[in-house]
Motif scaffolding. Structure first.
Motif, PDB file in Angstrom:
ATOM      1  N   LEU A 167       0.866  -1.175   0.000  1.00 29.80           N
ATOM      2  CA  LEU A 167       0.000   0.000   0.000  1.00 29.80           C
ATOM      3  C   LEU A 167       0.903   1.225   0.000  1.00 29.80           C
ATOM      4  O   LEU A 167       1.848   1.298   0.798  1.00 29.80           O
ATOM      5  N   ALA A 168       0.659   2.169  -0.910  1.00 29.85           N
ATOM      6  CA  ALA A 168       1.534   3.338  -0.979  1.00 29.85           C
ATOM      7  C   ALA A 168       0.766   4.562  -1.445  1.00 29.85           C
ATOM      8  O   ALA A 168      -0.160   4.461  -2.264  1.00 29.85           O
ATOM      9  N   ASP A 169       1.138   5.710  -0.907  1.00 29.45           N
ATOM     10  CA  ASP A 169       0.665   6.997  -1.412  1.00 29.45           C
ATOM     11  C   ASP A 169       1.733   7.522  -2.367  1.00 29.45           C
ATOM     12  O   ASP A 169       2.909   7.648  -1.978  1.00 29.45           O
ATOM     13  N   ILE A 170       1.342   7.807  -3.581  1.00 28.12           N
ATOM     14  CA  ILE A 170       2.313   8.203  -4.597  1.00 28.12           C
ATOM     15  C   ILE A 170       1.876   9.481  -5.298  1.00 28.12           C
ATOM     16  O   ILE A 170       0.707   9.883  -5.220  1.00 28.12           O
ATOM     17  N   ARG A 171       2.824  10.090  -5.983  1.00 29.01           N
ATOM     18  CA  ARG A 171       2.530  11.197  -6.890  1.00 29.01           C
ATOM     19  C   ARG A 171       2.935  10.780  -8.305  1.00 29.01           C
ATOM     20  O   ARG A 171       4.007  10.193  -8.507  1.00 29.01           O
TER      21      ARG A 171
END
Length: 436
Positions: A185-189
């Motif tokens: 699970l990751a928050d990315i741009r």
């Protein structure tokens, strides 16, 4: 001596704190982390939880900064091969004012709840870890970081799946950990995808999902979810070489756990949220079930009668067992659809000792504006004085209906039996005087 010590400041602990704060109950809420958490984790708010947030006074900001789930767009490389929705958008109605699942990053849900708590004159004590506790017939003595000892009437463990409170109680956590089912699970741009769709890559032949990238509302971030372990950038480059990850802001690797505590209460200590039950991510049930644990428990702790507190475990264990079964089934079938099965509007407390009469235990499902606040609501034309606000009867109603502060029908029957019902659970007039 404080009335309640809440351990854990996620959505469950914060909901409980707001419930106590608006009733004027003394409490403290402690959190071992030194600052609010980063990362999205849970992001789906179900229709029933939105009704709870309406009552707590936070629904406007939840809706203003969140959004309905976007449509799905499936890819093979850079080619769109499928589009559709996992839910059917519905219009609000008198019985379902918030019919659609709302996407809201968990960190923002928590921030909105903390702001509401601050407006009520309370705050989370960050960096205060529970290191031990002992209880007796009159209360609980808890020890915090640095040796501070806190005396309270009740302690609530809302401290997550690895709950210190649950472990120190010696309560079993029955279920399964699926070692082979790991997820990233990751928050990315990224600047290479639009914010109007939930983007997914997988195999049409095997129906296996390689990864999904979902835009997070009111941010420039996306949430990436992928099965297994490994290098996120390499995974994306393999299946979607046209998508460049500019930044990985936060990442978490986890195993799927499906477990439920063998008890939700031992003496004066209660378990709620992930401390009591952990779910697979399928169906978006975990965060929502925890919020409703707290919504059930808050008014009961405010009343404080043993007969009323005894109903918490009975009511919430039955719900948790049902919801765990649902989320496990969705995980096994790979069903991503959302709707009546997952919106939690049909959950009820049928068979609870607190549910009396033909409609006892049902969600009232109407008069939401009238239900706001902390008091009881009495529907009917009673002859005597009662600790509740009184409204005319519903069409076709027989007798009187007493609506609990959490929106469920407690008593449905003849007025002559109402006083005995109230006194049996220690519910008195002061409960009705508190206002939002």
């Amino acid at each position: 001596m404080t009335h309640v010590l809440i351990v854990g400041s996620g959505p469950t602990g914060l909901t409980l704190a707001i419930e106590l704060a608006r009733r004027g109950i003394e409490f403290r809420i402690v959190e071992k982390s030194t600052e609010p958490p980063a990362g999205v984790r849970g992001k789906g708010l179900q229709p029933r939880t939105l009704e709870v947030f309406d009552d707590l006074g936070v629904i406007d900001e939840i809706l203003a900064t969140g959004r309905e789930y976007p449509s799905l767009r499936g890819y093979q490389g850079d080619r769109v091969v499928w589009e559709g929705r996992m839910d059917e958008l519905r219009e609000p109605s008198a019985s379902v004012p918030y019919p659609n699942l709302i996407m809201q990053p968990q960190w923002r849900t928590e921030r909105i709840l903390r702001d509401r708590l601050a407006a009520l004159g309370h705050r989370v004590e960050f960096g205060a870890e529970l290191t031990g506790f002992e209880q007796d017939g009159d209360g609980v003595t808890a020890t915090l970081t640095g040796g501070e000892r806190v005396r309270c009437a009740y302690l609530v463990g809302a401290d997550g799946g690895r709950s210190t409170v649950r472990k120190r109680l010696g309560v079993g956590f029955a279920g399964e950990t699926f070692e082979s089912e790991r997820m990233m699970l990751a928050d990315i741009r990224t600047r290479d995808l639009d914010h109007d769709h939930w983007h997914a890559w997988g195999s049409l032949e095997t129906r296996a999902v390689h990864f999904t990238i979902c835009p997070l509302p009111d941010t420039d971030l996306f949430q990436l979810v992928a099965p297994g372990e490994g290098d996120i950038a390499a995974l994306v480059a393999e299946h979607a070489p046209h998508v460049r990850i500019d930044e990985i802001v936060w990442r978490s690797d986890y195993r799927v756990n499906i477990r439920m505590a063998e008890r939700f209460r031992v003496g004066r200590v209660f378990l709620a949220g992930d401390a009591a039950h952990v779910h697979s991510p399928a169906g978006g049930q975990g965060l929502n079930t925890g919020v409703q644990d707290a919504y059930n428990l808050g008014w009961k702790l405010a009343v404080g009668s043993e007969a009323l507190l005894a109903t918490y475990e009975d009511e919430r264990m039955a719900v948790a067992e049902h919801v765990l079964g649902l989320s496990t089934r969705l995980l096994r079938t790979g069903d991503v659809r959302r709707g009546d099965d997952t919106n939690q509007l049909d959950l009820a407390y049928l068979g609870s000792p607190l549910s009396v009469g033909e409609r006892g235990g049902e969600r009232l499902g109407t008069l939401f504006a009238e239900q706001r606040g902390t008091g009881l609501l009495l529907l009917g034309e009673p002859a005597g004085d009662h600790p509740a606000r009184v409204l005319p009867p519903l069409d076709g109603q027989r007798g009187v209906i007493l609506v609990r502060p959490d929106g469920y029908i407690g008593y449905h029957g003849e007025e002559s039996g109402l006083s005995a019902y109230l006194s049996g659970f220690g519910i008195e007039a002061p409960l009705a005087r508190a206002a939002r």
